[in-house]
Design an enzyme around this catalytic site. Sequence first.
Site, PDB file in Angstrom:
ATOM      1  N   ASP A 129      69.475 -45.396  12.623  1.00 42.15           N
ATOM      2  CA  ASP A 129      69.657 -46.425  11.585  1.00 42.15           C
ATOM      3  C   ASP A 129      71.116 -46.565  11.157  1.00 42.15           C
ATOM      4  O   ASP A 129      71.406 -46.904  10.002  1.00 42.15           O
ATOM      5  CB  ASP A 129      68.775 -46.144  10.358  1.00 42.15           C
ATOM      6  CG  ASP A 129      67.328 -45.927  10.746  1.00 42.15           C
ATOM      7  OD1 ASP A 129      66.833 -46.703  11.559  1.00 42.15           O
ATOM      8  OD2 ASP A 129      66.715 -44.963  10.251  1.00 42.15           O
ATOM      9  N   LYS A 147      73.399 -49.705  14.945  1.00 45.41           N
ATOM     10  CA  LYS A 147      73.785 -49.880  16.361  1.00 45.41           C
ATOM     11  C   LYS A 147      73.509 -51.305  16.837  1.00 45.41           C
ATOM     12  O   LYS A 147      74.285 -51.857  17.600  1.00 45.41           O
ATOM     13  CB  LYS A 147      72.989 -48.918  17.254  1.00 45.41           C
ATOM     14  CG  LYS A 147      73.326 -47.461  17.052  1.00 45.41           C
ATOM     15  CD  LYS A 147      72.470 -46.577  17.919  1.00 45.41           C
ATOM     16  CE  LYS A 147      71.008 -46.573  17.536  1.00 45.41           C
ATOM     17  NZ  LYS A 147      70.681 -46.035  16.215  1.00 45.41           N
ATOM     18  N   GLY A 201      64.319 -49.642  15.614  1.00 46.91           N
ATOM     19  CA  GLY A 201      64.340 -50.947  14.981  1.00 46.91           C
ATOM     20  C   GLY A 201      65.787 -51.386  14.845  1.00 46.91           C
ATOM     21  O   GLY A 201      66.529 -50.828  14.057  1.00 46.91           O
ATOM     22  N   HIS A 202      66.203 -52.320  15.679  1.00 46.72           N
ATOM     23  CA  HIS A 202      67.598 -52.778  15.652  1.00 46.72           C
ATOM     24  C   HIS A 202      67.654 -54.155  14.990  1.00 46.72           C
ATOM     25  O   HIS A 202      67.063 -55.114  15.478  1.00 46.72           O
ATOM     26  CB  HIS A 202      68.167 -52.820  17.081  1.00 46.72           C
ATOM     27  CG  HIS A 202      68.272 -51.447  17.695  1.00 46.72           C
ATOM     28  ND1 HIS A 202      68.422 -51.229  19.036  1.00 46.72           N
ATOM     29  CD2 HIS A 202      68.259 -50.218  17.128  1.00 46.72           C
ATOM     30  CE1 HIS A 202      68.488 -49.921  19.269  1.00 46.72           C
ATOM     31  NE2 HIS A 202      68.392 -49.298  18.129  1.00 46.72           N
ATOM     32  N   GLN A 260      67.707 -44.525  18.156  1.00 47.39           N
ATOM     33  CA  GLN A 260      67.742 -43.341  17.260  1.00 47.39           C
ATOM     34  C   GLN A 260      69.179 -42.811  17.146  1.00 47.39           C
ATOM     35  O   GLN A 260      70.107 -43.586  17.255  1.00 47.39           O
ATOM     36  CB  GLN A 260      66.781 -42.252  17.736  1.00 47.39           C
ATOM     37  CG  GLN A 260      65.308 -42.587  17.575  1.00 47.39           C
ATOM     38  CD  GLN A 260      64.755 -43.417  18.710  1.00 47.39           C
ATOM     39  OE1 GLN A 260      65.005 -43.125  19.867  1.00 47.39           O
ATOM     40  NE2 GLN A 260      64.000 -44.444  18.406  1.00 47.39           N
TER      41      GLN A 260
HETATM   42  P1  IMP Z   1      59.093 -40.456  16.850  1.00 44.41           P
HETATM   43  O1  IMP Z   1      60.316 -40.880  17.591  1.00 44.41           O
HETATM   44  O2  IMP Z   1      58.249 -41.624  16.388  1.00 44.41           O
HETATM   45  O3  IMP Z   1      58.299 -39.417  17.581  1.00 44.41           O
HETATM   46  O4  IMP Z   1      59.578 -39.737  15.484  1.00 44.41           O
HETATM   47  C1  IMP Z   1      60.291 -38.505  15.504  1.00 44.41           C
HETATM   48  C2  IMP Z   1      61.348 -38.495  14.402  1.00 44.41           C
HETATM   49  O5  IMP Z   1      62.366 -39.444  14.729  1.00 44.41           O
HETATM   50  C3  IMP Z   1      60.827 -38.889  13.030  1.00 44.41           C
HETATM   51  O6  IMP Z   1      61.542 -38.183  12.036  1.00 44.41           O
HETATM   52  C4  IMP Z   1      61.175 -40.367  12.942  1.00 44.41           C
HETATM   53  O7  IMP Z   1      61.298 -40.808  11.612  1.00 44.41           O
HETATM   54  C5  IMP Z   1      62.508 -40.363  13.657  1.00 44.41           C
HETATM   55  N1  IMP Z   1      62.830 -41.668  14.247  1.00 44.41           N
HETATM   56  C6  IMP Z   1      62.309 -42.236  15.343  1.00 44.41           C
HETATM   57  N2  IMP Z   1      62.877 -43.431  15.593  1.00 44.41           N
HETATM   58  C7  IMP Z   1      63.783 -43.616  14.637  1.00 44.41           C
HETATM   59  C8  IMP Z   1      64.726 -44.657  14.365  1.00 44.41           C
HETATM   60  O8  IMP Z   1      64.845 -45.662  15.088  1.00 44.41           O
HETATM   61  N3  IMP Z   1      65.518 -44.481  13.269  1.00 44.41           N
HETATM   62  C9  IMP Z   1      65.444 -43.372  12.499  1.00 44.41           C
HETATM   63  N4  IMP Z   1      64.589 -42.383  12.708  1.00 44.41           N
HETATM   64  C10 IMP Z   1      63.766 -42.487  13.766  1.00 44.41           C
END
Ligand code: IMP
Length: 422
Positions: A13, A16, A40-41, A222
Amino acid sequence: MSVCIIVGAQWGDEGKGKIVDMLSEQANIVARYQGGANAGHTIVFDGKTYILHLIPSGILHPATQCVIGNGVVIDPVALMEEIHMLEGMGISIEGRLHISHKAHLIMPYHKMMDAAREKQAGSIGTTGRGIGPAYNDKALRIGIRIVDLLDREALGEKIRTNLAEKNQILRALYDVEPLDVDAMIDEYVAFDTQIDPYITDTTTLLNNALKDGKHVLAEGAQGALLDLDHGTYPFVTSSNPTSGGACTGLGIPPTSITSVMGVVKAYSTRVGNGPFPTELEDATGELLRAEGHEFGATTGRSRRCGWLDVPALRYSIMVNGISEIALTKLDVLGALDELKICTGYTLDGKTLKSFPADAQTLSRVTCEYVTLPGWRSSLDGIMAFADLPQAAQEYVNTIEQLLDTRVVWVSTSPNREDTFKK
Ligand code: IMP
């Protein structure tokens, strides 16, 4: 030929999407290398907001080709929604989107298992998009890939074998009703006909483009501190957002990489569980959340907010090989009287020399801070570094010094135009 990797340097977040969108104008190809619809971009221009989860942010520039690489896990429902959303907004996809035939598919049981696991004690706080279970099956070598959609019989067999096991797990461990095999096969066969025009050998496409001297932007999702290997394990995602992931996630050689840009938010945020040394669980944290609209673009969850964390960033710069920084959301700090930056960690009275390897230790560190004056004003309309308030310039210069890395871009609003060179 050149490849610039764009990585999130914190916990995701960082903004990017906006930076990739801006740099896409100069790129021939933008290629996403890992993650799935957990990302989420957000990109804002001409008064419209686009939120992309799977399709690279370069899609908003008509001359740019976009690749979803083999390292990405694809949720058919999310992908089709995104294609329709873009087409509905007048963005043409045909001939511009290329999806790796080696990418793995998210199956309905992955999402169910993700959701079910999250209800158990000690959860990670995932996005619930089935990411972990899909990468789990990839590593177990029972995953279903895009290329499997070509052979209907083999596809049916693979889904049947998977479901025989998954239904037992879902029933026994999570008390979930069994899923219907035939309905699932029909759903994925229908999906195949829809995405057929986009499927290709993206590894060859990218390597040929590089041979032809094209410029590629590799887009991470991420952030580095959520990296499966290098992040705050186990509170991480299931792929490698760090720059090394770009080579495996796209099938391009390390020798093709020319630069790594780290996107750094001017403060820190984290969604989900896990250690967060500079977290502000007070009115200042609330203010950052409100001013920065810190709510997840994918799940709508509130993001945890805190001060900028230099030890974490220095580690991220080291692991990624970040040579330049795009600093985002500087405007948000205009709401504060004074600003803190964490410059070091201590543990039990001793200064830590490196970033802790385990979450337990990281959750126990004490942060040392420097305090800088705020500028208490809006940055609206400012288009040059020299026109920033003195305190804002000092804040950015201090970050550069502490990180020993050049800040090349400064972003002061979600809008495409509000970004300038330092
Ligand atoms: P997962 O990727 O859904 O398995 O989540 C694993 C961890 O990564 C959790 O803490 C999510 O909140 C975090 N996470 C996954 N995608 C994002 C993102 O795009 N932005 C911020 N945190 C993320």
